[in-house]
Design a protein around this motif. Sequence first.
Motif, mmCIF file in Angstrom:
data_model
loop_
_atom_site.group_PDB
_atom_site.id
_atom_site.type_symbol
_atom_site.label_atom_id
_atom_site.label_comp_id
_atom_site.label_asym_id
_atom_site.label_seq_id
_atom_site.Cartn_x
_atom_site.Cartn_y
_atom_site.Cartn_z
ATOM 1 N N LYS A 1 14.867 -6.434 -3.532
ATOM 2 C CA LYS A 1 13.925 -5.731 -4.412
ATOM 3 C C LYS A 1 14.460 -5.789 -5.829
ATOM 4 O O LYS A 1 15.518 -5.227 -6.125
ATOM 5 N N ILE B 1 6.477 6.040 4.530
ATOM 6 C CA ILE B 1 5.435 5.025 4.721
ATOM 7 C C ILE B 1 5.640 3.940 3.666
ATOM 8 O O ILE B 1 5.559 4.211 2.467
ATOM 9 N N HIS B 2 5.938 2.732 4.124
ATOM 10 C CA HIS B 2 6.216 1.640 3.190
ATOM 11 C C HIS B 2 5.007 0.744 2.978
ATOM 12 O O HIS B 2 4.825 0.162 1.924
ATOM 13 N N LEU B 3 4.205 0.608 4.025
ATOM 14 C CA LEU B 3 3.054 -0.295 3.999
ATOM 15 C C LEU B 3 2.040 0.156 2.951
ATOM 16 O O LEU B 3 1.716 1.335 2.854
ATOM 17 N N ARG B 4 1.519 -0.799 2.164
ATOM 18 C CA ARG B 4 0.578 -0.458 1.093
ATOM 19 C C ARG B 4 -0.776 -1.146 1.249
ATOM 20 O O ARG B 4 -1.633 -0.996 0.389
ATOM 21 N N SER B 5 -0.947 -1.936 2.263
ATOM 22 C CA SER B 5 -2.203 -2.678 2.371
ATOM 23 C C SER B 5 -3.326 -1.751 2.835
ATOM 24 O O SER B 5 -3.084 -0.639 3.303
ATOM 25 N N GLY C 1 7.383 -2.800 -0.366
ATOM 26 C CA GLY C 1 7.163 -1.895 0.763
ATOM 27 C C GLY C 1 6.393 -2.564 1.883
ATOM 28 O O GLY C 1 6.728 -2.441 3.060
ATOM 29 N N THR C 2 5.345 -3.296 1.497
ATOM 30 C CA THR C 2 4.537 -3.995 2.494
ATOM 31 C C THR C 2 5.365 -5.081 3.179
ATOM 32 O O THR C 2 5.274 -5.262 4.400
ATOM 33 N N GLU D 1 8.862 0.513 -6.790
ATOM 34 C CA GLU D 1 8.259 0.223 -5.479
ATOM 35 C C GLU D 1 7.258 1.286 -5.054
ATOM 36 O O GLU D 1 6.257 0.998 -4.401
ATOM 37 N N ASN D 2 7.549 2.544 -5.389
ATOM 38 C CA ASN D 2 6.687 3.629 -4.929
ATOM 39 C C ASN D 2 6.591 4.685 -6.026
ATOM 40 O O ASN D 2 7.240 4.564 -7.072
ATOM 41 N N ASN D 3 5.814 5.708 -5.781
ATOM 42 C CA ASN D 3 5.589 6.699 -6.830
ATOM 43 C C ASN D 3 6.820 7.567 -7.094
ATOM 44 O O ASN D 3 6.987 8.065 -8.209
ATOM 45 N N LEU E 1 -0.238 2.064 -6.721
ATOM 46 C CA LEU E 1 0.588 3.259 -6.902
ATOM 47 C C LEU E 1 -0.144 4.327 -7.708
ATOM 48 O O LEU E 1 -0.149 5.493 -7.328
#
Lengths: 389, 205
Positions: free
Chosen positions: A288, B75-79, A270-271, A136-138, A168
């Motif tokens: 997820k 911070i979760h938002l990626r847009s 995440g979005t 999901e993230n780095n 990412l």
Amino acid sequence: MREALEGSQAIARAVALCEPDVVAAYPITPQTHIVENLSKLVADGELHTEFVSVESEFSAASVVLGAAASGARAYTASSSQGVLLMAEVLFNIAGMRIPLVMTVANRAVSAPLNIWNDHADSMAVRDSGWIQLHCENNQEAVDTTIQAFRISQETDLPVMVCMDGFVLTHTMEVIDIPTIAQVRKWLPPFEFKRALDPSDPKSLGALVGPDFFPEVRHSHHAAVTKALPVIEKTDRSWARAFKRGCGGLLTTEGPKDAKIGIIAMGSTVGTLRSGLAKTEDAGVRLIKLRAFRPLPEEALREATRGLDHLIVIDRAISPGLGGILGTEIKAVLYGTPDAPRIHNHAIGLGGRDIPETIVGDLLSAIEDPDATPFSVFDADLTMLPPEDR
Amino acid sequence: MTSVIVGATARPYRSDTMIEYRIHGRGGQGSVAAAYLLASAAFEAGHTCQAFPSFGAERRGAPVTAFVRIDNQPIHLRSQVRTPDFLIVQDDTLLLDRGITDGLKPGGAMIVNSRRSDEDVAEAFSCRTKCIPATELALDYIGRPIPNTALLAAFLTMTGHLPVDALAAALKGRFKGAVLEKNLALVDAVAGMVPAGAWKESEDA
């Protein structure tokens, strides 16, 4: 240590912490900064590895295959067209059950030429027999990369760490990079029992005729399936050592009595989480999915229990069928009593920006009588000639 | 939304404290570097951060956009940033596109690399505007026409959003030796040229 790092740079650091014996890569377009950063670490004397600059992605995959077969810890990274050029070798690596790790910076596949993020590349080699884990993230990408080396050598299978290209790989965020001492303590030295050894000659990838081929495939399928508990166990062990996990096979968030669920893989989660937080009383369970191969069927049935509706987000499509994850989830839930109705949507193809407001649109589409079971959700059909809509 | 069924990672994720930036520049001007610098400065000041470019097929001179989010929680938002609190514009020819301020939040502000007067530029836009001759300053202090350090120094001085020291710390993570010293001198010079805290109010709003 916590640092503000670009994703690709962080992955290079994570790979270096695993002290690979061989890194081979060919920076085809589109690429990431991962191998560039690894090359720099080698040049600066911070990483002692055999860094092989090859002439194509096909060769990059071939070099790591050979290296790992001879008992070396090996790593490569690729993306998009590069993954396709590797495809033949990727099947060979998996078919020979060679333990190695590869990062796929997920991007769309040509044509039309597009360098942006979706999952078409790793989906194209879905059936190669690799383990595929999505991040999901780095932070998860860093942690999963290190975990991948352990999963790989414990299962004798190659592991593909899928992280969204650009979204990412080119994003700077706060990432905790473990110390080399921590990683050395957690990650056992590389050992491959079937490694080629001149004093005990054996063959890998020999001709196998019809008399034994189905058995080979059966055992490969069984081996990948048996990786499920290893993936879970490895993440638990990681969480104990580093005080954070990556979500094992899958994770769920949201109210227990939710009637609507959304499932997705990678940074999109995440979005969606951010969008759900801004949707009053959404009452939505967010799932997820981290392990796409092996697909955790039991965990998926458990995670979707009690739902009336399940929105399945795909970041790639199979033309003529529709969503790939969506189709697989339908298969998993087939025959399950009170299985939720599946609403399958592809979003963000070829890097189309995914706004958090898409959550509201996805939820509204559940009640839309004109909604189709599958859609490229954010496609603006008015941009197409009528015959293509 | 905290209960967990399988696996378990329940996290709070509602954020009313996030500040979003959009940086406009041209390929070669260091717009992505500016985004990374701002995010690094936020990290140095103890915040969470996210910075990324607008993922185009970049080439010298072409318009480039980069985005930064700063918060006090994950911070979760990626847009892409659609409703920025602030704009940083590295090249005033980009103002020819009136859409450059699209989505700017009410009360937002724009800092522009330009020799024009604030009033001259502000006339065409309905937001507060500050112009800094950042290219000239960069040439004077660094010897290269890279406006990002000067713009960020001016911006942070005016908003007080992050201490200017945090920008210096971020620069130390990126540069060494003479280049670092020149950048730090530029930060100091610019900090003395703009009204400190002039935009602080909207920051607290």
